[in-house]
Design a protein around this motif. Structure first.
Motif, PDB file in Angstrom:
ATOM      1  N   PHE B 102       0.812  -1.217   0.000  1.00 19.40           N
ATOM      2  CA  PHE B 102       0.000   0.000   0.000  1.00 19.40           C
ATOM      3  C   PHE B 102       0.847   1.268   0.000  1.00 19.40           C
ATOM      4  O   PHE B 102       0.364   2.333  -0.372  1.00 19.40           O
ATOM      5  CB  PHE B 102      -0.948   0.011   1.204  1.00 19.40           C
ATOM      6  N   LEU B 103       2.103   1.138   0.440  1.00 16.41           N
ATOM      7  CA  LEU B 103       2.987   2.304   0.444  1.00 16.41           C
ATOM      8  C   LEU B 103       3.245   2.777  -0.987  1.00 16.41           C
ATOM      9  O   LEU B 103       3.160   3.971  -1.284  1.00 16.41           O
ATOM     10  CB  LEU B 103       4.305   1.914   1.140  1.00 16.41           C
ATOM     11  N   ALA B 104       3.540   1.831  -1.870  1.00 14.64           N
ATOM     12  CA  ALA B 104       3.784   2.194  -3.271  1.00 14.64           C
ATOM     13  C   ALA B 104       2.513   2.726  -3.930  1.00 14.64           C
ATOM     14  O   ALA B 104       2.569   3.576  -4.811  1.00 14.64           O
ATOM     15  CB  ALA B 104       4.306   0.988  -4.032  1.00 14.64           C
ATOM     16  N   LEU B 105       1.370   2.244  -3.451  1.00 13.97           N
ATOM     17  CA  LEU B 105       0.091   2.651  -4.059  1.00 13.97           C
ATOM     18  C   LEU B 105      -0.298   4.088  -3.720  1.00 13.97           C
ATOM     19  O   LEU B 105      -1.269   4.607  -4.257  1.00 13.97           O
ATOM     20  CB  LEU B 105      -1.026   1.702  -3.613  1.00 13.97           C
ATOM     21  N   ILE B 106       0.461   4.746  -2.823  1.00 15.03           N
ATOM     22  CA  ILE B 106       0.165   6.156  -2.516  1.00 15.03           C
ATOM     23  C   ILE B 106       0.296   7.007  -3.782  1.00 15.03           C
ATOM     24  O   ILE B 106      -0.360   8.030  -3.926  1.00 15.03           O
ATOM     25  CB  ILE B 106       1.098   6.686  -1.392  1.00 15.03           C
ATOM     26  N   VAL B 107       1.136   6.548  -4.713  1.00 15.40           N
ATOM     27  CA  VAL B 107       1.305   7.276  -5.987  1.00 15.40           C
ATOM     28  C   VAL B 107      -0.054   7.525  -6.649  1.00 15.40           C
ATOM     29  O   VAL B 107      -0.306   8.597  -7.184  1.00 15.40           O
ATOM     30  CB  VAL B 107       2.213   6.476  -6.955  1.00 15.40           C
ATOM     31  N   VAL B 108      -0.901   6.523  -6.582  1.00 19.68           N
ATOM     32  CA  VAL B 108      -2.210   6.663  -7.243  1.00 19.68           C
ATOM     33  C   VAL B 108      -3.324   6.963  -6.247  1.00 19.68           C
ATOM     34  O   VAL B 108      -4.497   6.803  -6.564  1.00 19.68           O
ATOM     35  CB  VAL B 108      -2.548   5.406  -8.077  1.00 19.68           C
ATOM     36  N   ASN B 109      -2.950   7.413  -5.059  1.00 16.06           N
ATOM     37  CA  ASN B 109      -3.974   7.789  -4.074  1.00 16.06           C
ATOM     38  C   ASN B 109      -4.692   9.039  -4.590  1.00 16.06           C
ATOM     39  O   ASN B 109      -4.066  10.071  -4.848  1.00 16.06           O
ATOM     40  CB  ASN B 109      -3.283   8.074  -2.727  1.00 16.06           C
ATOM     41  N   CYS B 110      -6.003   8.927  -4.737  1.00 20.29           N
ATOM     42  CA  CYS B 110      -6.732  10.024  -5.380  1.00 20.29           C
ATOM     43  C   CYS B 110      -6.804  11.277  -4.502  1.00 20.29           C
ATOM     44  O   CYS B 110      -7.096  12.355  -5.014  1.00 20.29           O
ATOM     45  CB  CYS B 110      -8.117   9.571  -5.825  1.00 20.29           C
ATOM     46  N   ILE B 111      -6.530  11.148  -3.207  1.00 23.29           N
ATOM     47  CA  ILE B 111      -6.533  12.355  -2.363  1.00 23.29           C
ATOM     48  C   ILE B 111      -5.395  13.275  -2.830  1.00 23.29           C
ATOM     49  O   ILE B 111      -5.578  14.489  -2.980  1.00 23.29           O
ATOM     50  CB  ILE B 111      -6.318  12.002  -0.878  1.00 23.29           C
ATOM     51  N   ILE B 112      -4.236  12.678  -3.061  1.00 25.41           N
ATOM     52  CA  ILE B 112      -3.058  13.491  -3.397  1.00 25.41           C
ATOM     53  C   ILE B 112      -3.210  14.140  -4.774  1.00 25.41           C
ATOM     54  O   ILE B 112      -3.036  15.348  -4.925  1.00 25.41           O
ATOM     55  CB  ILE B 112      -1.781  12.621  -3.304  1.00 25.41           C
ATOM     56  N   LEU B 113      -3.577  13.337  -5.757  1.00 26.46           N
ATOM     57  CA  LEU B 113      -3.767  13.891  -7.101  1.00 26.46           C
ATOM     58  C   LEU B 113      -4.967  14.854  -7.114  1.00 26.46           C
ATOM     59  O   LEU B 113      -4.935  15.896  -7.768  1.00 26.46           O
ATOM     60  CB  LEU B 113      -3.969  12.761  -8.114  1.00 26.46           C
ATOM     61  N   GLY B 114      -5.991  14.494  -6.339  1.00 30.28           N
ATOM     62  CA  GLY B 114      -7.204  15.319  -6.253  1.00 30.28           C
ATOM     63  C   GLY B 114      -6.898  16.693  -5.677  1.00 30.28           C
ATOM     64  O   GLY B 114      -7.340  17.720  -6.208  1.00 30.28           O
ATOM     65  N   ARG B 115      -6.135  16.762  -4.604  1.00 33.33           N
ATOM     66  CA  ARG B 115      -5.810  18.052  -3.987  1.00 33.33           C
ATOM     67  C   ARG B 115      -4.887  18.857  -4.888  1.00 33.33           C
ATOM     68  O   ARG B 115      -4.962  20.085  -4.927  1.00 33.33           O
ATOM     69  CB  ARG B 115      -5.159  17.866  -2.605  1.00 33.33           C
ATOM     70  N   ALA B 116      -3.996  18.156  -5.600  1.00 31.31           N
ATOM     71  CA  ALA B 116      -3.092  18.859  -6.522  1.00 31.31           C
ATOM     72  C   ALA B 116      -3.914  19.553  -7.615  1.00 31.31           C
ATOM     73  O   ALA B 116      -3.698  20.718  -7.938  1.00 31.31           O
ATOM     74  CB  ALA B 116      -2.113  17.870  -7.144  1.00 31.31           C
ATOM     75  N   GLU B 117      -4.872  18.817  -8.155  1.00 35.43           N
ATOM     76  CA  GLU B 117      -5.682  19.323  -9.272  1.00 35.43           C
ATOM     77  C   GLU B 117      -6.725  20.345  -8.796  1.00 35.43           C
ATOM     78  O   GLU B 117      -6.951  21.356  -9.449  1.00 35.43           O
ATOM     79  CB  GLU B 117      -6.363  18.106  -9.954  1.00 35.43           C
TER      80      GLU B 117
END
Lengths: 201, 228
Positions: B102-117
């Protein structure tokens, strides 16, 4: 499009920005990798500490083609004799996990020159096993509690009902294979291991 | 100015909580909440990565062309996640092992990409940092609370400390986590609903009193007309 137009275009800007980001990220990763690289020795020390709670003296057994393995669903990559207690520490990889193999450090307990069963176990690597964190020390300790007789194989759901209560039964099956492979490796090659181990000492 | 940061913080922590209100980051939530310490560890890792990614993306928002913003964000986030993996593997190997894939899967965590966008590419660095911290801690709190409940029911322990012997094995599995997640969303939504309703009632009462204080006759007529 002329060269001048290309260099002034949005496409060129996009390429430059993306390449710049990649370059900076690459440099950062290189620096961090050299700072935080975990060597094989460090990983081995960690595994030993996890199993024994302290550092113990070990003698590496050089694996050659003469060593044979009984199981096709496991493989042994490293083997050590623990000087402190006379047991063997085997790095064994079990197949048939959930989307990947599980590599474990398995202590093979010895009673004189005969195998007495599995001792402590520590998971070294589990690529693709997303539920490996469900398996804690108590789950792994079950192997050492089960009575061992020569030729015995640990099997999921047969030797203890808790073997399948982890929520990660596929991963547990791979661990069982790794443990069986480690024990079989020591019992099949016991004569060879003893000679090589004594030579190493 | 102060209100702006308070609003960003409260939005991230409560009103737009990524786990309970926006239902983002469901994959690590379901995978890790069966253990409180894993859940808290994952949450804190996300706090660091989310804050740093928000800061970097906000700082570079005027440089990155719109056409390549998503690949650029992904490269930045993937780099941060890889750096976090290296640091955790070296310094906190137990947490690294417990987070697993799950650590590697943070890359595709939608919270991070969502907040960036949704936030970082439209706001300044400080606001983006506050947003990253607030959303990260909102995610961490949600995961930790559910982790405590799941671990207590599934293993009879909290943060590894044994409390009771009676356990319900299902809650140690993702199926049990799913049930706890659903119930938590329902409870959080109910509490928010009650809170928002009471706040609306209070605001209406204040508005009514203000109207009546300023213009007793006209205000009463206006209110009656509104009620009709």
């Amino acid at each position: 499009m002329t060269a001048k137009q290309f260099f002034k275009s949005q496409a060129f800007k996009c390429i430059v920005v993306l390449l710049s980001i990649l370059l900076v990220c690459g440099i950062l990763l290189t620096i961090f990798n050299s700072l935080f690289y975990v060597s094989a020795e460090e990983k081995f020390d960690r595994a030993v500490k996890k199993i024994y709670g302290k550092q113990v003296e070990t003698v590496e057994i050089k694996l050659t083609d003469e060593f044979t393995t009984k199981f096709s669903n496991s493989s042994v990559s490293e083997a050590y004799k623990v000087v402190d207690d006379g047991n063997y520490l085997i790095k064994s990889t079990g197949k048939q996990g959930f989307g990947g193999d599980v590599t474990c450090w398995v202590v093979v307990r010895m009673d004189g020159n005969t195998v007495a069963g599995a001792g402590n176990i520590a998971i070294d690597k589990a690529s693709g096993e997303s539920y490996v964190s469900k398996i804690d020390k108590s789950e792994l300790a079950q192997f050492s509690k089960i009575e061992y007789t020569d030729g015995f194989e640990y099997e999921l759901g047969k030797d203890g009902k808790d073997f399948i209560a982890t929520g990660a039964s596929y991963t547990m099956r791979a661990i069982s294979n790794a443990v069986n492979g480690a024990i079989a490796f020591v019992s099949v090659n016991s004569a060879l291991i003893t000679i090589t181990g004594d030579d190493a000492q | 100015m102060k209100n702006k940061y308070a609003k960003i913080t409260l939005d991230g922590l409560i009103f737009n909580n990524p786990t309970f209100m926006l239902v983002l980051g469901t994959c690590p939530t379901l995978g890790l909440i069966s253990s409180a310490s894993s859940a808290a560890g994952m949450g804190l890792t996300v706090v660091v990565i989310l804050t740093l990614s928000n800061i970097l993306i906000s700082a570079m928002r005027k440089i990155i062309p719109n056409a390549v913003r998503i690949p650029a964000y992904i490269v930045i986030i993937a780099t941060l996640v890889t750096l976090a993996r290296m640091v955790l593997e070296k310094l906190v190997p137990d947490l690294y092992d417990s987070l697993g894939g799950f650590l590697a899967l943070i890359v595709v965590n939608c919270i991070i990409l969502g907040r960036a966008e949704a936030f970082a590419n439209k706001h300044n660095v400080l606001e983006s940092a506050v947003d990253g911290l607030a959303n990260g801690f909102g995610f961490t709190c949600a995961l930790t609370v559910m982790g405590i409940v799941c671990e207590f029911l599934g293993n009879g322990s909290v943060f590894g400390l044994k409390i009771m012997n009676f356990t319900v094995g299902m809650f140690a599995t993702p199926a049990g986590s799913f049930i706890i997640y659903g119930l938590s969303i329902a409870l959080f939504t109910y509490i928010m609903d009650v809170f928002m309703r009471s706040r609306r009632v209070k605001e209406n009462r204040l508005a009514r009193e203000n109207l009546l204080d300023k213009n007793p006759e006209g205000g009463a007529k206006e209110l009656a007309a509104k009620e009709v």
